[in-house]
Structures are given as C-alpha cells and as structure tokens.
Design an enzyme around this catalytic site. Sequence first.
Site, short mmCIF file in Angstrom:
data_model
loop_
_atom_site.label_atom_id
_atom_site.label_comp_id
_atom_site.label_asym_id
_atom_site.label_seq_id
_atom_site.Cartn_x
_atom_site.Cartn_y
_atom_site.Cartn_z
N ASN A 12 -16.91 -16.86 76.12
CA ASN A 12 -18.07 -16.84 77.01
C ASN A 12 -18.95 -18.03 76.64
O ASN A 12 -19.60 -18.03 75.60
CB ASN A 12 -18.83 -15.52 76.82
CG ASN A 12 -20.14 -15.49 77.59
OD1 ASN A 12 -20.40 -16.36 78.42
ND2 ASN A 12 -20.97 -14.50 77.32
N TRP A 13 -18.95 -19.03 77.51
CA TRP A 13 -19.68 -20.26 77.18
C TRP A 13 -21.19 -20.12 77.41
O TRP A 13 -21.95 -21.05 77.12
CB TRP A 13 -19.14 -21.42 78.02
CG TRP A 13 -17.81 -21.94 77.55
CD1 TRP A 13 -17.09 -21.53 76.45
CD2 TRP A 13 -17.04 -22.99 78.15
NE1 TRP A 13 -15.94 -22.25 76.34
CE2 TRP A 13 -15.87 -23.16 77.37
CE3 TRP A 13 -17.22 -23.80 79.27
CZ2 TRP A 13 -14.90 -24.12 77.68
CZ3 TRP A 13 -16.25 -24.75 79.58
CH2 TRP A 13 -15.10 -24.91 78.79
N LYS A 14 -21.62 -19.04 78.01
CA LYS A 14 -23.06 -18.83 78.29
C LYS A 14 -23.62 -20.06 79.00
O LYS A 14 -22.94 -20.65 79.82
CB LYS A 14 -23.79 -18.49 76.98
CG LYS A 14 -23.08 -17.35 76.23
CD LYS A 14 -23.87 -16.77 75.11
CE LYS A 14 -23.07 -15.64 74.45
NZ LYS A 14 -23.82 -14.93 73.44
N HIS A 111 -23.36 -8.19 80.60
CA HIS A 111 -23.58 -8.77 79.26
C HIS A 111 -24.99 -8.42 78.79
O HIS A 111 -25.93 -8.38 79.59
CB HIS A 111 -23.39 -10.29 79.32
CG HIS A 111 -23.34 -10.90 77.96
ND1 HIS A 111 -24.47 -11.17 77.23
CD2 HIS A 111 -22.29 -11.25 77.18
CE1 HIS A 111 -24.11 -11.67 76.05
NE2 HIS A 111 -22.79 -11.74 76.00
N GLU A 113 -27.18 -10.09 77.41
CA GLU A 113 -28.21 -11.09 77.75
C GLU A 113 -28.67 -10.90 79.20
O GLU A 113 -29.84 -11.16 79.52
CB GLU A 113 -27.68 -12.51 77.49
CG GLU A 113 -27.63 -12.78 75.99
CD GLU A 113 -26.55 -13.76 75.55
OE1 GLU A 113 -25.98 -14.47 76.40
OE2 GLU A 113 -26.26 -13.79 74.33
N GLU A 187 -20.06 -5.11 72.47
CA GLU A 187 -20.82 -6.19 71.83
C GLU A 187 -22.13 -5.64 71.31
O GLU A 187 -23.11 -5.52 72.06
CB GLU A 187 -21.12 -7.29 72.86
CG GLU A 187 -19.91 -8.01 73.38
CD GLU A 187 -20.26 -9.43 73.83
OE1 GLU A 187 -19.57 -10.35 73.38
OE2 GLU A 187 -21.22 -9.61 74.60
N GLY A 193 -24.70 -13.85 68.26
CA GLY A 193 -25.37 -15.10 67.92
C GLY A 193 -26.15 -15.05 66.62
O GLY A 193 -26.95 -15.94 66.34
N SER A 233 -20.55 -12.64 67.05
CA SER A 233 -20.30 -13.50 65.88
C SER A 233 -18.85 -13.48 65.43
O SER A 233 -18.57 -13.51 64.23
CB SER A 233 -21.26 -13.13 64.74
OG SER A 233 -22.60 -13.34 65.12
N GLY A 254 -18.65 -16.08 71.81
CA GLY A 254 -19.62 -17.03 72.33
C GLY A 254 -19.49 -18.36 71.60
O GLY A 254 -18.63 -19.18 71.91
N GLY A 255 -20.33 -18.56 70.60
CA GLY A 255 -20.43 -19.85 69.89
C GLY A 255 -19.10 -20.43 69.46
O GLY A 255 -18.85 -21.63 69.65
P1 13P Z 1 -21.48 -15.05 69.72
O1 13P Z 1 -19.98 -15.08 69.48
O2 13P Z 1 -22.07 -16.41 69.80
O3 13P Z 1 -22.16 -14.13 68.76
O4 13P Z 1 -21.68 -14.42 71.18
C1 13P Z 1 -21.06 -13.24 71.48
C2 13P Z 1 -21.20 -12.96 72.93
O5 13P Z 1 -22.27 -12.61 73.39
C3 13P Z 1 -20.03 -13.19 73.79
O6 13P Z 1 -20.24 -12.66 75.06
#
Ligand code: 13P
Length: 275
Positions: A12-14, A111, A113, A187, A193, A233, A254-255
């Site tokens: 997920n590149w956000k 998600h 967020e 999640e 993050g 993470s 994500g990251g």
């Molecule tokens: P991180 O891997 O950066 O913690 O993000 C997780 C996430 O929200 C993937 O959707």
Amino acid sequence: MKKPRGVLIAGNWKMNHGLSETNGFFDILSAQSKAALPKNAEGLLKSGALRALVIPTATSLQTARNRTEKNPFPLAIGAQNAHGEKSGAFTGEISGPMLQELNIRWVLIGHSERRQFFGETDSSVRKRCEGLLSQGFHVMLCVGETRAERERGETFKILERQLSGVFAEPEKGAATFLDGRLVLAYEPVWAIGTGLTATPEQAEEAHQMIRKWLWDHFGMDASGRTPILYGGSVTPQNIDSLLACANIDGGLVGGASLKPDSFLALLAAGAKALS
Ligand code: 13P
C-alpha cells in the site's frame, strides 16, 4: 503446500509515488527481480500460490497498470479506495467502472487512515464493500484496533464490531461475498508506521479470532478460503516469523513496499514460506 491459502504480498503506497517515482519503481523491479527472487518464486507467482499486489495512489494507477504488462512476473494493481455507487455527485471519489476501464480489479477498503482521518464509518465501509463486490472486484477489507482499545482489552470487541458492521445484513447476500474475492487485513492501528510490529503471537491470536468469526457466520468453507493478511510495520526482517503463523496468509505493507528491493525481499520471504 505449507500455506493452504498461498501467500499474498500487498504494497500500500498510500500518498507516495507519483508518476516518475512509479516508473522508477518498475524500472528497478524489472531489472532486479531475477537476482532478488529465489528460483522457485517464478513458478509460485505464475501459479498464483504467491501473489503480488501494488496499491498506488489514484494518479499513478494507470501508469502502474501499464507497467505490469511488461513486468517479469504477474503483479496485480489495486486502488486505495473506491465508492460503492457506479457514478453520481460524489466529489473526490472514484467508482468501480472507472477502475474497470483501467483494468483494475482490486480495491482496498476501510483502511484505518480512511477511518481515522477521513470519517469513514462501519456503515460507509459496508456500502463500499457491497457495491464493489457486486461489481466483481476483489476487495481487501481492513480492520484493527487502536492502542487505547487494545490497552482496554477491547481488541476482539472492536474486530467483532468492524466485521459485523460490514456484514450486518447477511440476508442481503453478505454470505455470497465470501466467494474468494474477499481478503481481510488485520492492521492494528498502533502498529502502522510506528515500527511497533505486533508480535507473531498477538497477530496470530487476532487472525484466529477473525477466522472463527468467519466460520461462525459463513461456515467452514468461506472461513478456510479467505486470506487474512497482517499489516503494521511489516519489513523484510520480521515477515518470516509472521508468515510462519498458521492463520497469517500474507502482508499488507506500507513503508517497506515503497522501495523495489524491499518489496522483492518481501516476495522472496513469501516464496520461502511456501517451500
Ligand atoms: P506500514 O507498513 O508503513 O506500517 O503501513 C501499514 C499499512 O497501513 C499498510 O496498509
């Protein structure tokens, strides 16, 4: 096979990677995949036992989709959100038919967020899921508790509420949703993050609860078939111990999905878990 539902690695590149970074990602991915992936990965990716999914921001979707055509291994592209209605007065939204025009079949929904910062509720998440599943999309539905909820011992209660919120009216056909196109992602919000990955025990406990909930509501087959990914993470360093858990069928990352070498390392871990 060690993992009955295979392994799905989703990045997920956000709100990262516009057009030039997306092109740069795929340039490096193609160039490095042969050296970075173990020998058995190609067969696993071709058979679908190992699945790779990248979820870019809206303006990069078409470019990412075009780049997958020449990618050395199968890679699906998904959207980070979409509306359940096919068109209408919904400023800022993207619809299923718009994604279908881009040949995109996957959508991430709910998600944390979206829930935390953009006011998404169990009810809006349900409407998106229902609309998109009925249009034939693969939907990845995210659930997870906040740190305060975990500290209050409410993790299972929150997961139960989020799941029941989406499948509130089984008579409307929610059971038919579980035909292999639904993927769940656990999640925990406190792990996203933050570098605070859930321990494999914490993650597996939540995944077991989700699988039991699916069994209780939709039966053994739907429960056994539905992949449940862990997100929060995840890195190439910690993914092995997560994938070693019986009910963890992949990662929503994500990251660590933003750099091609790290994404390839996650896929390599997926191949290892399957061999
Ligand atoms: P991180 O891997 O950066 O913690 O993000 C997780 C996430 O929200 C993937 O959707």
